[in-house]
Design a protein around this motif. Structure first.
Motif: not given
Length: 211
Positions: A55-61, A64-68, A131-134, A137-141
């Protein structure tokens, strides 16, 4: 008379062996059941942690997508402002970039993109940009996948302990069955089967990981 004196001796020896087997089975069953419960609990915890991390990964992803998307929109607006020669608007838009995208934008300008056809098409294509959030998200996944895999191993281990508990119950059945026989050979044979099954089960128990 000799036969009457000899029979109690073998029966006594067999009964002692049966009591010993039953005692070992009781201890091993308690241990196996305890470990099965512990590994089952570990599986639940790990699966829960994996879901939470996912869930945390999805939130960060999503962030990150919104920022991009926002950075890409601002960059498009910057290109329009540049084409129109509006330097004030260009400066305003540059300040709207996220920190990492803004740094990539400055690096992109150094490639002389409007004159060099080999330059990257935009800041988002610059080597090293992410993007740091993306990235988070990769790390969390990856962490969630590792937790889930560990939880699956815990579940399989719990199942193995349950299997051994069932085998120990089979040992009890064999001993109880043997006690119903009065024929020496049959009783000894049934107990021998119980002993072999017990040794095999104990070997598998010792080989299993413990919590």
């Amino acid at each position: 008379m000799a036969g009457d004196e000899q029979r109690p001796r073998w029966r006594t020896a067999v009964e002692i062996a049966e009591v010993t087997v039953l005692a070992i089975v009781a201890i091993a069953t308690a241990w196996s059941g305890y470990q099965a419960t512990q590994w089952g609990g570990r599986q639940t915890v790990l699966y829960g942690q994996a879901s939470s991390t996912r869930f945390q990964a999805d939130a960060r992803s999503t962030l990150g997508g919104q920022q991009l998307v926002a950075d890409s929109s601002v960059f498009t607006a910057w290109l329009v402002a540049r084409q129109a020669g509006d330097t004030e608007l260009q400066g305003l838009l540059v300040r709207r970039f996220s920190a990492d995208y803004g740094q990539a934008f400055q690096e992109w300008l150094k490639t002389d993109p409007f004159n060099d056809p080999t330059a990257p098409p935009g800041p988002g294509y610059m080597p090293g940009f992410s993007n740091p959030n993306m990235a988070a998200a990769t790390t969390l996944n990856a962490q969630a996948s590792a937790m889930f895999a560990e939880g699956t191993i815990a579940r399989e281990t719990a199942n193995k302990y349950v299997r051994d508990t069932v085998l120990l119950a089979s040992v009890l059945f064999c001993v109880a069955l043997a006690q119903r026989f009065t024929v020496r050979g049959v009783r000894i044979g049934a107990n021998a089967l119980a002993l072999v099954l017990l040794l095999y089960t104990l070997f598998t128990l010792v080989d299993l990981p413990r919590v």
